[in-house]
Design a protein around this motif. Sequence first.
Motif, PDB file in Angstrom:
ATOM      1  N   UNK A  74       6.162  -3.775   7.689  1.00  0.00           N
ATOM      2  CA  UNK A  74       4.983  -4.297   7.572  1.00  0.00           C
ATOM      3  C   UNK A  74       3.522  -3.776   7.531  1.00  0.00           C
ATOM      4  N   UNK A  75       3.784  -2.365   8.151  1.00  0.00           N
ATOM      5  CA  UNK A  75       2.505  -1.644   8.046  1.00  0.00           C
ATOM      6  C   UNK A  75       2.448  -0.769   6.550  1.00  0.00           C
ATOM      7  N   UNK A  76       3.471  -0.882   5.875  1.00  0.00           N
ATOM      8  CA  UNK A  76       3.536  -0.381   4.402  1.00  0.00           C
ATOM      9  C   UNK A  76       2.854  -1.391   3.744  1.00  0.00           C
ATOM     10  N   UNK A  77       3.218  -2.825   3.905  1.00  0.00           N
ATOM     11  CA  UNK A  77       2.669  -3.881   3.019  1.00  0.00           C
ATOM     12  C   UNK A  77       1.052  -4.107   3.160  1.00  0.00           C
ATOM     13  N   UNK A  78       0.801  -4.068   4.579  1.00  0.00           N
ATOM     14  CA  UNK A  78      -0.419  -4.768   5.003  1.00  0.00           C
ATOM     15  C   UNK A  78      -1.524  -3.518   5.385  1.00  0.00           C
ATOM     16  N   UNK A  79      -0.968  -2.677   5.989  1.00  0.00           N
ATOM     17  CA  UNK A  79      -2.012  -1.364   6.391  1.00  0.00           C
ATOM     18  C   UNK A  79      -2.780  -1.865   7.383  1.00  0.00           C
ATOM     19  N   UNK A  80      -4.032  -1.570   7.701  1.00  0.00           N
ATOM     20  CA  UNK A  80      -5.011  -1.982   8.564  1.00  0.00           C
ATOM     21  C   UNK A  80      -5.489  -3.638   8.463  1.00  0.00           C
ATOM     22  N   UNK A  81      -5.067  -4.233   7.429  1.00  0.00           N
ATOM     23  CA  UNK A  81      -5.260  -5.652   7.171  1.00  0.00           C
ATOM     24  C   UNK A  81      -4.412  -6.406   8.343  1.00  0.00           C
ATOM     25  N   UNK A  82      -3.302  -5.788   8.615  1.00  0.00           N
ATOM     26  CA  UNK A  82      -2.504  -6.363   9.753  1.00  0.00           C
ATOM     27  C   UNK A  82      -3.055  -6.191  11.163  1.00  0.00           C
ATOM     28  N   UNK A  83      -3.410  -7.303  11.853  1.00  0.00           N
ATOM     29  CA  UNK A  83      -4.076  -7.154  13.194  1.00  0.00           C
ATOM     30  C   UNK A  83      -3.439  -6.312  14.236  1.00  0.00           C
ATOM     31  N   UNK A  84      -2.071  -6.496  14.249  1.00  0.00           N
ATOM     32  CA  UNK A  84      -1.489  -5.553  15.353  1.00  0.00           C
ATOM     33  C   UNK A  84      -1.481  -4.202  15.048  1.00  0.00           C
ATOM     34  N   UNK A  85      -1.147  -3.917  13.606  1.00  0.00           N
ATOM     35  CA  UNK A  85      -1.451  -2.565  13.300  1.00  0.00           C
ATOM     36  C   UNK A  85      -2.682  -1.954  13.428  1.00  0.00           C
ATOM     37  N   UNK A 115       0.879  -1.066  -0.037  1.00  0.00           N
ATOM     38  CA  UNK A 115       0.010  -0.066  -0.169  1.00  0.00           C
ATOM     39  C   UNK A 115       0.927   1.316   0.016  1.00  0.00           C
ATOM     40  N   UNK A 116       2.177   1.436   0.528  1.00  0.00           N
ATOM     41  CA  UNK A 116       2.838   2.490   0.573  1.00  0.00           C
ATOM     42  C   UNK A 116       4.264   2.262   0.393  1.00  0.00           C
ATOM     43  N   UNK A 117       4.678   2.302  -0.798  1.00  0.00           N
ATOM     44  CA  UNK A 117       6.325   2.062  -1.307  1.00  0.00           C
ATOM     45  C   UNK A 117       7.063   3.138  -0.520  1.00  0.00           C
ATOM     46  N   UNK A 118       6.380   4.221  -0.550  1.00  0.00           N
ATOM     47  CA  UNK A 118       7.125   5.673   0.373  1.00  0.00           C
ATOM     48  C   UNK A 118       7.594   5.048   1.514  1.00  0.00           C
ATOM     49  N   UNK A 119       6.600   4.387   2.438  1.00  0.00           N
ATOM     50  CA  UNK A 119       6.983   4.177   3.880  1.00  0.00           C
ATOM     51  C   UNK A 119       7.761   2.966   3.690  1.00  0.00           C
ATOM     52  N   UNK A 120       7.734   1.913   3.212  1.00  0.00           N
ATOM     53  CA  UNK A 120       8.578   0.753   3.083  1.00  0.00           C
ATOM     54  C   UNK A 120       9.929   1.132   2.931  1.00  0.00           C
ATOM     55  N   UNK A 121      10.148   2.065   1.935  1.00  0.00           N
ATOM     56  CA  UNK A 121      11.619   2.338   1.509  1.00  0.00           C
ATOM     57  C   UNK A 121      12.277   3.633   2.554  1.00  0.00           C
ATOM     58  N   UNK A 122      11.308   4.382   2.769  1.00  0.00           N
ATOM     59  CA  UNK A 122      11.856   5.662   3.508  1.00  0.00           C
ATOM     60  C   UNK A 122      12.067   5.736   4.941  1.00  0.00           C
TER      61      UNK A 122
END
Length: 367
Positions: free
Chosen positions: A295-306, A207-214
């Motif tokens: 993890x957040x960048x890949x899955x966003x709110x679909x990740x239970x922990x996030x 969902x967010x390349x920016x967050x993943x890389x930055x």
Amino acid sequence: MKFFFGIEHEVAFLNKEGKFADFSHTKFADFQQIVERLPTYPNDYIQLRVGDAGIKKKRWYIEGFERFADSDKPIDCLPKGIEIRTTIHSNIEAAISELSESFRLLCEVATDFGFSPVLTSFNPYNQIFEPQPPLNDYEIRQLQAYPDEQTANIYMVTYGPDLNISVADLSIERVIDIGRKLTYYSPYIVPFSYSSPFYEGNLWDGLSVRTFIRTGKRPAALVFVQEQKQLINSVPSLTKIARISAEVGRIEFKAFDSCDDFSIYAALLALLKGLIIDETLSGRATIPDASLHQISAKEGFENEDIMTNAKKVLQASEVALGNDPDIQLLTPLKVLLAKRKTKSHELIEIFQRVGSIEGALRQTYQV
């Protein structure tokens, strides 16, 4: 607590051929002709920094990578887009209102030159910025002197806002503690803004390349201090010396993706305000947790922990705001959480329907 707010918002464009206008085929002069036509507000200078190169003379300026020969006089600037910055306001609505008006003016002028604004938070085609011609000895020495400047390859392909908040009469220790708190909770709140699902000309697996890389290589939050002795030694930096007096004690939250709906910025500023007032959340970090941001960048709110922690943070902010009218501004975030959807989901759906990145980008900033 007396709060002050400001916003810096980076705008990317398609050119008149309908191509993404970045440093690979856009010149400084292409964007500068737009900036030159926009108004100057002389009273801004107490609050807005002009900078060494004199590029930042207005509420709009070209965001890019400055090139030098063998002295501190720039000879060129490779552009990535145009940044809008607001003056400092004592309430959130006034900052949003100024941003909206500045954006409207920018669109009017840009259209005359064949440029149309589009929402993205990561360059959809170029994942790497390599200065051409290669850096000379003087430029290499300059970059080595400032660790954060060595990530120019990241900031030249990312687009995102700085949401600026300062609070009157807080000690610098307290402000730094708030910076550490926002850094800790960053992976849970950044999905509210996700808008970068494209990479190297196609859909990215997340969902967010920016967050993943930055985030991790660059700060999530930055605190401006007055004196050298108040700096905390960290890479990326959590603290920075204020360049003008209006910056002292300012907290810049830098980890959100860009939003084309400015009511989301209002919501995020209200969320940050609540987190500053809150005294229940105990997490603190000097540098962002890169793997958790990924993890957040890949899955966003679909990740239970996030998801669980995003709810917890939003709730803490809401409770802290209490009967403050700004509590109403949080509503769009509750909707996003309930749906577990982000702007990236919308962009992915449009891309799958229209079959091109430009086609998807053209449907952003629809008023």
